[in-house]
Design an enzyme around this catalytic site. Structure first.
Site, PDB file in Angstrom:
ATOM      1  CG  ASP A  74      76.904  12.820  57.020  1.00 17.45           C
ATOM      2  OD1 ASP A  74      76.884  13.356  58.144  1.00 17.45           O
ATOM      3  OD2 ASP A  74      76.741  13.457  55.956  1.00 17.45           O
ATOM      4  N   GLY A 119      69.113  -0.452  53.651  1.00 19.73           N
ATOM      5  CA  GLY A 119      68.627  -1.828  53.680  1.00 19.73           C
ATOM      6  C   GLY A 119      67.124  -1.858  53.860  1.00 19.73           C
ATOM      7  CB  SER A 143      77.167  -3.065  47.783  1.00 19.79           C
ATOM      8  OG  SER A 143      76.245  -4.131  47.817  1.00 19.79           O
ATOM      9  CD  GLU A 144      81.239  -8.925  45.690  1.00 14.35           C
ATOM     10  OE1 GLU A 144      80.692  -9.884  46.284  1.00 14.35           O
ATOM     11  OE2 GLU A 144      82.403  -8.968  45.281  1.00 14.35           O
ATOM     12  CG  HIS A 145      72.188  -6.403  47.168  1.00 16.51           C
ATOM     13  ND1 HIS A 145      71.131  -6.015  46.376  1.00 16.51           N
ATOM     14  CD2 HIS A 145      71.686  -7.267  48.090  1.00 16.51           C
ATOM     15  CE1 HIS A 145      70.033  -6.619  46.800  1.00 16.51           C
ATOM     16  NE2 HIS A 145      70.342  -7.387  47.837  1.00 16.51           N
ATOM     17  CD  GLU A 191      73.602  -0.646  47.586  1.00 17.64           C
ATOM     18  OE1 GLU A 191      74.516  -1.493  47.676  1.00 17.64           O
ATOM     19  OE2 GLU A 191      72.408  -0.932  47.759  1.00 17.64           O
ATOM     20  CG  ASP A 202      60.006 -14.421  29.288  1.00 18.25           C
ATOM     21  OD1 ASP A 202      59.605 -15.004  30.302  1.00 18.25           O
ATOM     22  OD2 ASP A 202      61.089 -13.803  29.235  1.00 18.25           O
ATOM     23  CG  ASP A 261      61.826 -17.342  27.462  1.00 17.78           C
ATOM     24  OD1 ASP A 261      61.021 -17.583  28.374  1.00 17.78           O
ATOM     25  OD2 ASP A 261      62.484 -16.296  27.392  1.00 17.78           O
TER      26      ASP A 261
END
Length: 695
Positions: A458, A463, A417-419, A414, A378, A585
């Site tokens: 700044d 993205g 951020s929760e990305h 970031e 895998d 798997d």
């Protein structure tokens, strides 16, 4: 003829045969012991533990009183009788029961031979204790009967305790499913048990919750972690119209989902069903010792009976003489070495495997592993780390503050951020600078596109290229070209702009484990073909395969289809090992000839696999296969020695030695020779301790 799934003996499929039906499949058994081991393994294991403890505790003093010179006023023969009787009839009850079952079904098995051999030694000794004047040459063999019983029970305990726990694997998979769902019916939210969901229901999935069942998103936008089910290393963005899978985890925003599959039709249930079917359709491992016993037992009985009759009728010897010869045959034929041949090597091999980071779940897997000619890996979490890492930082041509500064500013943006990519960027920035990343002064998120933040005066924009262009920031052609190159390598990219000017590109990907390349090279040296399968897209999978030198790979494979790929390879005549770590798997691990689970992965993969890599080091795949080959060589040597020993010494015990030298082989010497054969088998097995993997 059916095959006993526990011991491998052939069993006639008659109305009177012992059988059990499990999930629609009927299995046949040669004895009550095998039947109980199959249908109630935990109860049988508890019984074995108790009888092994009893037999071992009594066999030790029997050996001491038999061979040590101890001055005592106690009547030693009677003490030995008292100690040996519980071993013979409590510890040995399993063999008597198995022997009786074999007789009823007109079969010959190891239990019958063990019962005959130990009974011959015990009852001959009992006769000596009761009537010593009839045995001038001696006749105490309690040590042989007790030791044989204790040793073979220990071997069965070892074999039983490492048997595959498929039911646990299935139970653990089912536990992934949430118990309740927040369902909207008639405009009202209510919490319902998962069993009451029906197709068409709309339910809510809040951040951090598991998706109740398979469905389609009707409202909302979020990232969903499907790694445990699909193998995808990064959470997947979900919006209206996208499919979601039951038991996956919602990470960020709230979702409204319309159920389109419930109960047995869900992806999770299909995975359970595939695991069960694969476990049930596997061919049982051949038990060579029992196969030999099927022919060996009648031969031994015939030789003992012929010897007795020949000495009385032709040799004109007294019955006591003929009986001594017959007993010597049964004692020397008792399959202690034959019974120890496999478990002795398995015990040492399993122990050595643990030293090398490989948990081997029994002799079945050792036997299969030594025949492996194809290893399928895998990708996500097995060959790769399974988490996002920064791989490239490419400054724009007019950026003069270095790539470390790009990382630092991107990490600041970031920070809130929760990305899914945020954790990789933050970790890399901290690694580079050695300092904590400060918080931005302002933060705003644009779902599915990017983020905007402010820090130290700044404006930071991070993205995709479309996101920046929507905000009036020009992305130069050279940056677009770099983005194309990185995408071709299967990497996820983000562009950083500072004060409306592109600063650079950051690429994030799931990186290879350090041992992956060395493992693939080592397997190829062993003439084993290496393949890879993944739920990821073709470009990402192809990139990883190319870096590892893997010619054949399978991309965009759904969880329920992974086992189909393994079946396809098996249909080509291959002996397949599957190496994986996730819930997705488990079906492929179960379907493969040998499932190799990465120990840092899910409990399901570990339970389903026959070999478990405890150290999360892929080089242990090589070690496990090499060790299995070496162990099976020792097992074959042990069986050859044990069988050759019996073939050579049975005629001597029957009277051939007497005809040549005038000396009848005493049963005591038969017992000693039998013990010597066992010592030889164990000593040969212990040479496995010198095993070292070759990479």
């Amino acid at each position: 003829m059916a095959t006993d799934p526990i011991c491998g003996m052939f069993v006639e499929e008659s109305r009177d045969a012992l059988c059990a039906t499990v999930r629609g499949t009927t299995y046949y058994f040669c004895s009550e012991s095998c039947l109980r081991t199959f249908v109630a393994p935990e109860a049988e294991l508890r019984w074995l533990k108790r009888t092994v403890a009893l037999s071992a505790a009594l066999a030790v003093p029997i050996l001491v009183l038999t061979y040590a010179s101890i001055s005592t006023s106690l009547p030693v023969p009677w003490v030995l009788l008292c100690l040996a009787t519980p071993v013979q009839f409590v510890g040995g009850w399993k063999f008597y029961r198995g022997a009786w079952d074999a007789i009823k079904m007109r079969l010959s098995n190891m239990d019958l031979l063990i019962a005959l051999g130990t009974s011959a030694a015990y009852f001959y000794s009992l006769a000596y204790v009761l009537f010593p004047s009839h045995f001038p040459s001696g006749g105490l063999f309690f040590d042989a009967s007790a030791t044989i019983t204790a040793l073979i029970l220990t071997g069965k305990l070892i074999e039983h305790s490492v048997r595959d726990r498929a039911t646990d694997a299935v139970r653990r998979i089912l536990e992934l499913q949430p118990r309740n769902a927040v369902v909207i019916r008639d405009g009202i939210e209510e919490v319902l048990p998962i069993e009451r969901l029906v197709v068409g229901d709309t339910f809510i999935v809040r951040p951090g919750d598991k998706v109740a069942t398979d469905g389609v998103v009707v409202e909302g936008h979020s990232s969903v972690d499907e790694k445990m089910l699909t193998g995808e290393s990064l959470p997947v963005e979900k919006k209206a119209g996208d499919q979601v899978t039951g038991a996956s985890v919602n990470i960020t925003g709230a979702l409204k989902v319309k159920a389109n599959r419930v109960g047995a039709d869900t992806t999770l249930s299909k995975i359970v069903r595939v695991v069960q079917e694969a476990q049930e359709t596997k061919s049982p491992v051949e038990r060579l010792a029992d196969r030999i016993a099927a022919y060996f037992v009648p031969m031994v009985l015939l030789v003992a009976l012929t010897s007795f009759c020949a000495w009385v009728i032709i040799g004109d010897k007294p019955v006591s003489f003929a009986f001594t010869a017959a007993i010597a045959v049964l004692v020397i034929a008792c399959p202690c070495a034959l019974g120890l041949a496999t478990p002795a090597a398995v015990v040492v091999g399993v122990g050595k495997g643990a030293e090398n980071g490989v948990l081997i779940k029994g002799g079945d897997y050792l036997e299969r592993a030594q025949k492996i000619d194809t290893v399928v890996f895998d990708k996500t979490g097995t060959l790769t780390r399974g988490e996002p890492s920064v791989t490239n930082v490419v400054p724009a041509s007019d950026w003069d503050r270095g790539d470390t500064e790009i990382l630092r500013l991107a990490a600041i943006a970031e920070k809130r951020s929760e990305h899914p990519l945020a954790s990789g960027i933050l970790a890399k920035a901290k690694e580079r600078s050695g300092e904590e990343v400060p918080d931005p002064d302002f933060f705003d998120s644009f779902s599915g596109l990017g983020i905007r933040a402010k820090y130290a005066g700044d404006t930071l924009m991070l993205g995709n290229a479309r996101f920046l262009e929507q905000h009036g920031i020009e992305v130069q052609s050279e940056t677009n070209s770099e983005l194309g190159n990185l995408h071709a390598e299967g990497k996820t990219t983000v562009v950083l702009a500072i004060n409306n000017r592109v600063a650079g590109v950051i690429a994030v990907a799931d990186t290879l484990k350090a041992s992956a390349e060395q493992t693939v090279r080592a397997l190829k040296k062993m003439k084993i073909e290496v393949m890879m399968l993944s739920g990821d897209d073709k470009s990402t999978t192809e990139c990883i395969a190319r870096r590892l030198g893997i010619e054949r790979y399978f991309a965009e494979v759904l969880p329920v289809d992974k086992s189909r790929v393994v079946r396809q390879l098996q249909a080509e005549g291959r002996v397949v090992a599957m190496v994986g770590d996730g819930i997705n798997d488990a079906p492929a691990l179960a379907q493969s000839d040998v499932g190799i689970a990465v120990g840092s992965g899910s409990d399901i993969a570990i339970e389903t696999g026959g070999l478990v890599l405890m150290r999360d080091d892929l080089r242990d795949v090589v070690a496990g296969i090499q060790l299995s080959r070496k162990t099976m060589t020792k097992i074959k040597e042990n069986l050859a020695w044990a069988f050759a020993y019996n073939v050579a010494l049975i005629p001597a015990a029957a009277g051939l030695l007497y005809l040549a030298t005038g000396v009848l082989l005493n049963p005591i010497l038969s017992g000693a020779a039998m013990a010597l054969s066992s010592v030889t088998v164990i000593s040969n097995s212990l040479t496995l301790r010198r095993f070292r993997p070759v990479l």
